[in-house]
Design a protein around this motif. Structure first.
Motif, PDB file in Angstrom:
ATOM      1  N   ILE A  93     -49.208-124.545  61.763  1.00 48.54           N
ATOM      2  CA  ILE A  93     -47.817-124.998  61.661  1.00 48.54           C
ATOM      3  C   ILE A  93     -47.282-124.718  60.258  1.00 48.54           C
ATOM      4  N   THR A  94     -48.109-124.959  59.243  1.00 49.86           N
ATOM      5  CA  THR A  94     -47.708-124.686  57.868  1.00 49.86           C
ATOM      6  C   THR A  94     -47.409-123.199  57.671  1.00 49.86           C
ATOM      7  N   LEU A  95     -48.262-122.348  58.217  1.00 47.43           N
ATOM      8  CA  LEU A  95     -48.016-120.912  58.105  1.00 47.43           C
ATOM      9  C   LEU A  95     -46.781-120.492  58.898  1.00 47.43           C
ATOM     10  N   SER A  96     -46.487-121.180  59.989  1.00 47.59           N
ATOM     11  CA  SER A  96     -45.270-120.893  60.740  1.00 47.59           C
ATOM     12  C   SER A  96     -44.034-121.242  59.911  1.00 47.59           C
ATOM     13  N   ILE A  97     -44.074-122.367  59.217  1.00 46.58           N
ATOM     14  CA  ILE A  97     -42.966-122.749  58.339  1.00 46.58           C
ATOM     15  C   ILE A  97     -42.834-121.757  57.187  1.00 46.58           C
ATOM     16  N   LEU A  98     -43.968-121.340  56.626  1.00 46.07           N
ATOM     17  CA  LEU A  98     -43.943-120.330  55.563  1.00 46.07           C
ATOM     18  C   LEU A  98     -43.343-119.022  56.067  1.00 46.07           C
ATOM     19  N   SER A  99     -43.645-118.657  57.301  1.00 52.94           N
ATOM     20  CA  SER A  99     -43.085-117.450  57.895  1.00 52.94           C
ATOM     21  C   SER A  99     -41.570-117.557  58.053  1.00 52.94           C
ATOM     22  N   ILE A 100     -41.106-118.741  58.422  1.00 49.50           N
ATOM     23  CA  ILE A 100     -39.654-118.943  58.545  1.00 49.50           C
ATOM     24  C   ILE A 100     -38.986-118.764  57.190  1.00 49.50           C
ATOM     25  N   PHE A 101     -39.568-119.365  56.144  1.00 51.29           N
ATOM     26  CA  PHE A 101     -38.994-119.215  54.807  1.00 51.29           C
ATOM     27  C   PHE A 101     -39.070-117.772  54.320  1.00 51.29           C
ATOM     28  N   TRP A 102     -40.149-117.077  54.666  1.00 52.45           N
ATOM     29  CA  TRP A 102     -40.279-115.672  54.267  1.00 52.45           C
ATOM     30  C   TRP A 102     -39.224-114.812  54.963  1.00 52.45           C
ATOM     31  N   THR A 103     -38.946-115.108  56.225  1.00 50.97           N
ATOM     32  CA  THR A 103     -37.906-114.385  56.949  1.00 50.97           C
ATOM     33  C   THR A 103     -36.541-114.650  56.324  1.00 50.97           C
ATOM     34  N   TRP A 104     -36.297-115.888  55.926  1.00 52.99           N
ATOM     35  CA  TRP A 104     -35.054-116.224  55.242  1.00 52.99           C
ATOM     36  C   TRP A 104     -34.958-115.455  53.926  1.00 52.99           C
ATOM     37  N   GLY A 105     -36.073-115.319  53.227  1.00 54.61           N
ATOM     38  CA  GLY A 105     -36.099-114.525  51.995  1.00 54.61           C
ATOM     39  C   GLY A 105     -35.827-113.054  52.268  1.00 54.61           C
ATOM     40  N   GLY A 106     -36.264-112.563  53.431  1.00 52.59           N
ATOM     41  CA  GLY A 106     -35.961-111.182  53.801  1.00 52.59           C
ATOM     42  C   GLY A 106     -34.476-110.959  54.016  1.00 52.59           C
ATOM     43  N   ALA A 107     -33.813-111.949  54.572  1.00 53.38           N
ATOM     44  CA  ALA A 107     -32.351-111.853  54.739  1.00 53.38           C
ATOM     45  C   ALA A 107     -31.662-111.856  53.373  1.00 53.38           C
ATOM     46  N   ARG A 108     -32.171-112.658  52.446  1.00 53.89           N
ATOM     47  CA  ARG A 108     -31.621-112.657  51.085  1.00 53.89           C
ATOM     48  C   ARG A 108     -31.864-111.314  50.401  1.00 53.89           C
ATOM     49  N   LEU A 109     -33.034-110.705  50.650  1.00 53.59           N
ATOM     50  CA  LEU A 109     -33.326-109.384  50.089  1.00 53.59           C
ATOM     51  C   LEU A 109     -32.338-108.354  50.616  1.00 53.59           C
ATOM     52  N   ALA A 110     -32.018-108.434  51.894  1.00 57.18           N
ATOM     53  CA  ALA A 110     -31.058-107.493  52.479  1.00 57.18           C
ATOM     54  C   ALA A 110     -29.682-107.640  51.837  1.00 57.18           C
ATOM     55  N   ARG A 111     -29.234-108.883  51.633  1.00 58.32           N
ATOM     56  CA  ARG A 111     -27.943-109.100  50.970  1.00 58.32           C
ATOM     57  C   ARG A 111     -27.960-108.583  49.536  1.00 58.32           C
ATOM     58  N   ARG A 112     -29.081-108.775  48.858  1.00 66.66           N
ATOM     59  CA  ARG A 112     -29.196-108.301  47.479  1.00 66.66           C
ATOM     60  C   ARG A 112     -29.157-106.776  47.422  1.00 66.66           C
ATOM     61  N   LEU A 113     -29.800-106.121  48.379  1.00 66.39           N
ATOM     62  CA  LEU A 113     -29.802-104.655  48.393  1.00 66.39           C
ATOM     63  C   LEU A 113     -28.422-104.097  48.700  1.00 66.39           C
ATOM     64  N   VAL A 114     -27.653-104.805  49.515  1.00 65.00           N
ATOM     65  CA  VAL A 114     -26.300-104.354  49.834  1.00 65.00           C
ATOM     66  C   VAL A 114     -25.404-104.479  48.594  1.00 65.00           C
ATOM     67  N   ARG A 115     -25.585-105.557  47.837  1.00 64.38           N
ATOM     68  CA  ARG A 115     -24.744-105.778  46.653  1.00 64.38           C
ATOM     69  C   ARG A 115     -25.063-104.821  45.510  1.00 64.38           C
ATOM     70  N   ARG A 116     -26.329-104.480  45.339  1.00 63.64           N
ATOM     71  CA  ARG A 116     -26.712-103.590  44.240  1.00 63.64           C
ATOM     72  C   ARG A 116     -26.365-102.151  44.592  1.00 63.64           C
ATOM     73  N   THR A 117     -25.721-101.482  43.676  1.00 60.70           N
ATOM     74  CA  THR A 117     -25.384-100.075  43.920  1.00 60.70           C
ATOM     75  C   THR A 117     -26.374 -99.135  43.266  1.00 60.70           C
ATOM     76  N   GLN A 118     -27.114 -99.603  42.262  1.00 57.74           N
ATOM     77  CA  GLN A 118     -28.044 -98.719  41.578  1.00 57.74           C
ATOM     78  C   GLN A 118     -29.407 -98.628  42.279  1.00 57.74           C
ATOM     79  N   THR A 119     -29.636 -99.402  43.327  1.00 57.90           N
ATOM     80  CA  THR A 119     -30.890 -99.334  44.057  1.00 57.90           C
ATOM     81  C   THR A 119     -30.914 -98.074  44.910  1.00 57.90           C
ATOM     82  N   THR A 120     -31.966 -97.284  44.738  1.00 57.31           N
ATOM     83  CA  THR A 120     -32.082 -96.056  45.527  1.00 57.31           C
ATOM     84  C   THR A 120     -32.562 -96.396  46.933  1.00 57.31           C
TER      85      THR A 120
END
Length: 143
Positions: A5-32
């Motif tokens: 269950i703990t790893l499932s919760i960690l997976s949920i938070f990691w997925t949320w972090g992946g969505a934040r990574l996607a938003r960050r990549l969209v905002r940055r223009t210098q990222t190749t």
């Protein structure tokens, strides 16, 4: 079981972090495109690892739960010499709550499986979109 269950919760938070990574990549223009694909690949591979470990631990917990339920059934059917009294027999019978524990464990397995399937499909999509490149690695070694 709590580790799954703990790893499932960690997976949920990691997925949320992946969505934040996607938003960050969209905002940055210098990222190749190559570095964005490599960061996404790393995030997805960590998500896959978290879910595989979670599934493994949850499967071990399921085996323990089913083993204890099987021991209760065998002891209540008279195959155990230790179940001599009727009070002990009542305590050893399977309760409805025991079935709900098995159901909760199965739900935890399902959550890990769905997250793993989504991560692997994302990894496949990334590979089709941008195959792994060694150009970025060569550039980093030269510096």
């Amino acid at each position: 079981m709590y580790t799954g269950i703990t790893l499932s919760i960690l997976s949920i938070f990691w997925t949320w972090g992946g969505a934040r990574l996607a938003r960050r990549l969209v905002r940055r223009t210098q990222t190749t495109r190559i570095s964005a694909a490599n960061m996404t690949r790393r995030a997805v591979s960590i998500a896959v690892t978290i879910n595989l470990v979670g599934m493994f631990v949850t499967i071990l917990g399921a085996e323990q739960i089913v083993g204890s339920l099987a021991a209760r059934i065998l002891s209540s059917s008279g195959l155990s010499p230790f179940a001599a009294t009727s009070a002990n027999l009542v305590a050893q019978t399977i309760q409805p709550l025991d079935v709900l524990v098995v159901q909760a464990n199965t739900n935890t397995l399902l959550s890990h499986y769905i997250s793993l399937a989504c991560a692997l499909s994302l990894k496949k999509f990334i590979s089709r979109l941008d195959p792994p490149s060694t150009e970025e690695k060569r550039r980093l070694r030269i510096k």
